[in-house]
Design an enzyme around this catalytic site. Sequence first.
Site, short mmCIF file in Angstrom:
data_model
loop_
_atom_site.label_atom_id
_atom_site.label_comp_id
_atom_site.label_asym_id
_atom_site.label_seq_id
_atom_site.Cartn_x
_atom_site.Cartn_y
_atom_site.Cartn_z
N ASP A 1 0.84 -1.20 0.00
CA ASP A 1 0.00 0.00 0.00
C ASP A 1 0.88 1.26 0.00
O ASP A 1 2.06 1.20 0.31
CB ASP A 1 -0.91 0.02 1.24
CG ASP A 1 -0.11 -0.02 2.54
OD1 ASP A 1 0.88 -0.77 2.60
OD2 ASP A 1 -0.48 0.68 3.50
N GLU A 2 0.25 2.38 -0.32
CA GLU A 2 0.87 3.70 -0.20
C GLU A 2 2.33 3.74 -0.66
O GLU A 2 3.22 4.07 0.10
CB GLU A 2 0.77 4.17 1.26
CG GLU A 2 -0.67 4.35 1.70
CD GLU A 2 -0.83 4.95 3.10
OE1 GLU A 2 0.10 4.82 3.92
OE2 GLU A 2 -1.89 5.55 3.36
#
Length: 468
Positions: free
Chosen positions: A140-141
């Site tokens: 993620d991210e």
Amino acid sequence: MRLVHLDLKGAAPRVSYLEQVFPLLSQLGANGILIEYEDMFPFKGELEILRSPYAYSEEDIERIQQLAEQHKLEVVPLVQTFGHVEFILKHEKYQHLREVERFPNSFNPHVPDTLALLKSILSQVIEKHRRSTWIHIGADEVFHLGEGMDSKNWMSRNKGDVGTMYLKHIKEVLGFLTAQYWGLRVLMWDDMLRKISVGALRGCWGWWGGSPLSPLQPPGDSGTLVARASPTAVPFLTKYVESGFEAVWFASAFKGTTGPAQAWTPLSYHLKNHLSWLKVMQAVPRLAPLRLQGVVLTGWQRYDHYSVLCELLPVSIPSLAICLQTLVNGGFTEEAKRKVLDVLSLESMQLEQSSCEGRGEFPGVEIYHMVEQVNGHLKESILKALEEESAIKGWFSPYHRKRQFGNPRNMESFGSKVLKLHEDWESFVRDLRAQLERIYFPDTVEEWMEENVNPYLDQLRDLVRDYR
């Protein structure tokens, strides 16, 4: 499956505390734990540099799994493989693997050393979790992906975009896992995939799910998405159905999402989050063949490796209990509420005020009550004494203190009150420190005190020192 997330990149509890917590999780309706070790894993050899001075030992990792097994909790280790790798890229040794030289957040996927390093990290973690049938690869991210020179060159050479480049790296990681660990099922967060077209996702179907290596797995199991943004997830779910996924997980939160320095868990906020997800769950049957495979109740302990601590685990146990029981009962019913109060030995709960009445009996309940005191009274009582006392303002100002003079008559008028306040808080803080030390390692105790107690108590300490 209902997994409770243990985020160990901050305030990792001693194993003796987990011994008390695991039976509680099981009793409240969890059947698994998602463990994000980060620097608490006992990395060996070349990777030893990644270990925290307080990292768990190999015996600890084994003990955690035995405890989980004892309480029927499936263990899913989480290893970040793209973004959120500050604990790796902060080291000079691995600085050359950064996507953008200045930021330690994300890997550069074009340097062969990146995959080589990930293979050895994944191997060490998986070797110590041979009972686990799942692994979570994070992903993620991935901040600043596409901003490094290597990425820009790759995109122009391959007429590609950031999405395709992201998928290429994930494909390499999954390729390694499927080749090396037959039948191991993979989870990943879905936020980066939300920006990628159905066409690009469909193009990856061969390695997402229809796994030729393990015919027992229905397609979708070997690469399963965990949708974790706000529960307006139905449009995204439709997209994933079109992309060929057959299984999805959701990720709610029981703590750690309301501010990087949050010290007290807002109960109604987290309850509402779970009620929203229940609505999304009710929509899943209409999206066949997609099926819901599990929920991860996330409990972030830091927003990233560099940020401060948010709510400690003992402080958020009432929230976790409410959230788990809400999922078990399909709502925060009377039955759910009664079970939470019984299991935690509480008299009642005020959700809007985020408070619980009754002494309570749950692991770390002393810390729960003491943090409530710090949160509700420490700052307020000290600022009140220092700022509202006219004798201090008039006869013991910073000017007097700096030059060390004052009228004893006026000083005595506030002295005993201030000394008593100081003594009471110092004795309280000694008890709090002792309680924290039972559950946490010294670095956590120090950090929590520095952030939540000392900014206020130090002002009082200084005043008392000058007064004396």
